[in-house]
Design an enzyme around this catalytic site. Structure first.
Site, PDB file in Angstrom:
ATOM      1  N   CYS A 167       2.366   5.024  -5.133  1.00  0.00           N
ATOM      2  CA  CYS A 167       3.025   4.248  -4.088  1.00  0.00           C
ATOM      3  C   CYS A 167       3.411   2.890  -4.655  1.00  0.00           C
ATOM      4  O   CYS A 167       2.683   2.314  -5.473  1.00  0.00           O
ATOM      5  CB  CYS A 167       2.070   4.062  -2.910  1.00  0.00           C
ATOM      6  SG  CYS A 167       2.823   3.189  -1.520  1.00  0.00           S
TER       7      CYS A 167
ATOM      8  N   CYS B  95      -2.708  16.168   7.001  1.00  0.00           N
ATOM      9  CA  CYS B  95      -2.233  14.869   6.518  1.00  0.00           C
ATOM     10  C   CYS B  95      -1.565  15.098   5.165  1.00  0.00           C
ATOM     11  O   CYS B  95      -2.179  15.670   4.262  1.00  0.00           O
ATOM     12  CB  CYS B  95      -3.412  13.897   6.380  1.00  0.00           C
ATOM     13  SG  CYS B  95      -2.936  12.294   5.688  1.00  0.00           S
TER      14      CYS B  95
ATOM     15  N   CYS C 166      -5.805  -0.449  -0.868  1.00  0.00           N
ATOM     16  CA  CYS C 166      -5.468   0.982  -0.853  1.00  0.00           C
ATOM     17  C   CYS C 166      -5.529   1.582  -2.252  1.00  0.00           C
ATOM     18  O   CYS C 166      -4.998   1.006  -3.211  1.00  0.00           O
ATOM     19  CB  CYS C 166      -4.058   1.156  -0.284  1.00  0.00           C
ATOM     20  SG  CYS C 166      -3.505   2.861  -0.253  1.00  0.00           S
TER      21      CYS C 166
ATOM     22  N   GLU D 252      -2.416  14.821  -2.959  1.00  0.00           N
ATOM     23  CA  GLU D 252      -3.505  15.208  -2.043  1.00  0.00           C
ATOM     24  C   GLU D 252      -2.984  15.572  -0.670  1.00  0.00           C
ATOM     25  O   GLU D 252      -2.025  14.981  -0.185  1.00  0.00           O
ATOM     26  CB  GLU D 252      -4.433  14.012  -1.819  1.00  0.00           C
ATOM     27  CG  GLU D 252      -5.104  13.510  -3.040  1.00  0.00           C
ATOM     28  CD  GLU D 252      -5.897  12.224  -2.766  1.00  0.00           C
ATOM     29  OE1 GLU D 252      -6.130  11.884  -1.589  1.00  0.00           O
ATOM     30  OE2 GLU D 252      -6.281  11.590  -3.747  1.00  0.00           O
TER      31      GLU D 252
ATOM     32  N   CYS E 105      -7.052   8.070   1.840  1.00  0.00           N
ATOM     33  CA  CYS E 105      -5.779   8.095   1.153  1.00  0.00           C
ATOM     34  C   CYS E 105      -5.861   7.732  -0.334  1.00  0.00           C
ATOM     35  O   CYS E 105      -6.239   6.626  -0.696  1.00  0.00           O
ATOM     36  CB  CYS E 105      -4.950   7.081   1.922  1.00  0.00           C
ATOM     37  SG  CYS E 105      -3.347   6.778   1.407  1.00  0.00           S
TER      38      CYS E 105
ATOM     39  N   CYS F 149      -0.458  -2.292  -1.314  1.00  0.00           N
ATOM     40  CA  CYS F 149      -1.435  -2.849  -0.361  1.00  0.00           C
ATOM     41  C   CYS F 149      -2.770  -3.025  -1.088  1.00  0.00           C
ATOM     42  O   CYS F 149      -3.235  -2.098  -1.762  1.00  0.00           O
ATOM     43  CB  CYS F 149      -1.584  -1.923   0.843  1.00  0.00           C
ATOM     44  SG  CYS F 149      -0.010  -1.660   1.702  1.00  0.00           S
TER      45      CYS F 149
END
Ligand code: SAH
Length: 355
Positions: free
Chosen positions: A114, A107, A121, A94, A337, A118
């Site tokens: 990832c 961005c 997230c 994205e 995100c 977290c």
């Protein structure tokens, strides 16, 4: 199906010069090509009209232009736009365009997924698949640049999309070279912000480059006890060592550090948390960016209330720590995100919209 030839955006300026020379062309051809790529916003080799047709053909035989395909494009009422790009291996990534009065900010993502995990997230929910290549990162910037009107220019880059940028510096740094080069997008490095979960060794590595990139550290908690719960990798790192590395970054580059703090209702948004944060940052030239949590379906967190958010900021300010509450952009699309990719992975039934 996307082209499987390597993207031209994988080549550095020097590599493009070498390629031109090995095809019997003079070096100025590479300058012409780069002008099409970076300044003239070309979308194909065919548009590069001042190149001999044979050279355009040779380029098309050896390289793809953009290697990915835009599979979804969302436009929010505030004109925030989000692109979901499918890469040749089927992974999606994205990038977002945000418009403010004087700013046009892109961005970008640096990884597919990832590894940081977290707990609030969406990006990390499916783990890390792989690093993006320099061409795949650059493509996001240039595709977003091509969404702008003729009289608009990109003014800022924030590396705050999917992934942990400091785990992919070998691919990210050449991209930042390109965007700051005169023959690239000629942007000031002061307009680039790299957001990290806080990896001390990598922060030091970035500092040694001594480039005035802005560093944003995603803190989210002032104590190890709470941060270990929210940011699992903190377990092996610890808040103090992150702050020490960030202090060094500030000393070397002179750039004030931004600390990002996602406010999770009832978890880390109480007055005592604000005081702990103020204690931690008291002697530091820091700026706190408070980010009211973006709701992610299936996650057990709620947004903070507005009074609590304002109170948190007011406590920091009263204790001498600069704080701003991040304005929400693109709230009516999945602009936070990793949200769009997550939905795509979960449903795989979104309509295909070509750019
Ligand atoms: N890995 C890097 C960059 C990507 S995340 C980092 O950790 O900084 C960019 C920012 O968005 C981080 O501050 C991250 O904590 C925040 N973020 C992640 N999920 C969020 C959510 N659901 N709501 C608000 N902010 C979120």
């Amino acid at each position: 199906m996307a082209d499987t030839l390597p993207s031209l955006f994988e080549l550095s300026e020097a590599e493009l010069v070498t390629w031109c020379e090995s095809h019997g062309e003079r070096a100025f051809r590479s300058r012409q090509i780069r002008r099409w790529l970076f300044q003239n916003r070309a979308a194909s080799f065919d548009e590069m009209l001042d190149l001999p047709q044979k050279l355009r053909q040779q380029l098309a035989e050896e390289f793809s232009f953009f290697c990915g395909e835009v599979v979804q494009q969302q436009v929010a009422t505030d004109r925030t736009q989000k692109l979901l790009i499918r890469l040749p291996d089927g992974n999606t990534v994205e990038c977002v365009l945000m418009r403010e009065t004087n700013r046009r900010t892109v961005c970008i993502s640096t990884q597919v997924g990832c590894a940081m995990g977290c707990v609030f997230c969406a990006s990390g929910m499916l783990g890390l698949k792989r690093n993006l290549t320099r061409g795949e990162i650059l493509e996001q910037i240039l595709r977003v640049d091509r969404l702008l009107d003729d009289d608009e220019r990109l003014t800022n880059i924030v590396v705050m999309g999917i992934g942990e940028p400091l785990q992919n510096l070998p691919q990210l740094l050449p991209v930042l070279e390109e965007v700051t080069a005169d023959s690239g997008l000629a942007m000031s490095p002061r307009r680039v912000t790299i957001s990290t979960v806080g990896l001390p060794e990598r922060i030091r590595e970035l500092a040694t480059l001594n480039k005035p990139f802005n560093l944003a550290v995603s803190l989210h908690a002032a104590t190890d006890e709470l941060r270990n719960e929210l940011v699992p990798v903190n377990d092996k790192i610890g808040v103090e060592s992150i702050l020490a590395a960030a202090d060094e970054y500030f000393q070397i580059t002179g750039r004030r550090i931004t600390y990002e703090y996602v406010l999770l209702g009832g978890v880390n948004d109480q007055p005592k948390h604000a005081h702990q944060l103020a204690d931690l940052l008291a002697e530091r030239n820091a700026h706190v960016n408070l980010i009211p949590m973006n709701d992610v379906e299936t996650l057990p967190f709620r947004e903070p209330s507005q009074p609590e958010t304002e109170n948190f900021a007011a406590i920091l300010e009263s204790r001498g720590t600069a704080a701003t509450v991040r304005k929400r952009k693109g709230a009516d699309i999945d602009a936070a995100c990793g949200q769009l990719r997550l939905k795509k992975e979960q449903t795989d039934s979104l309509p295909i919209v070509h750019s």
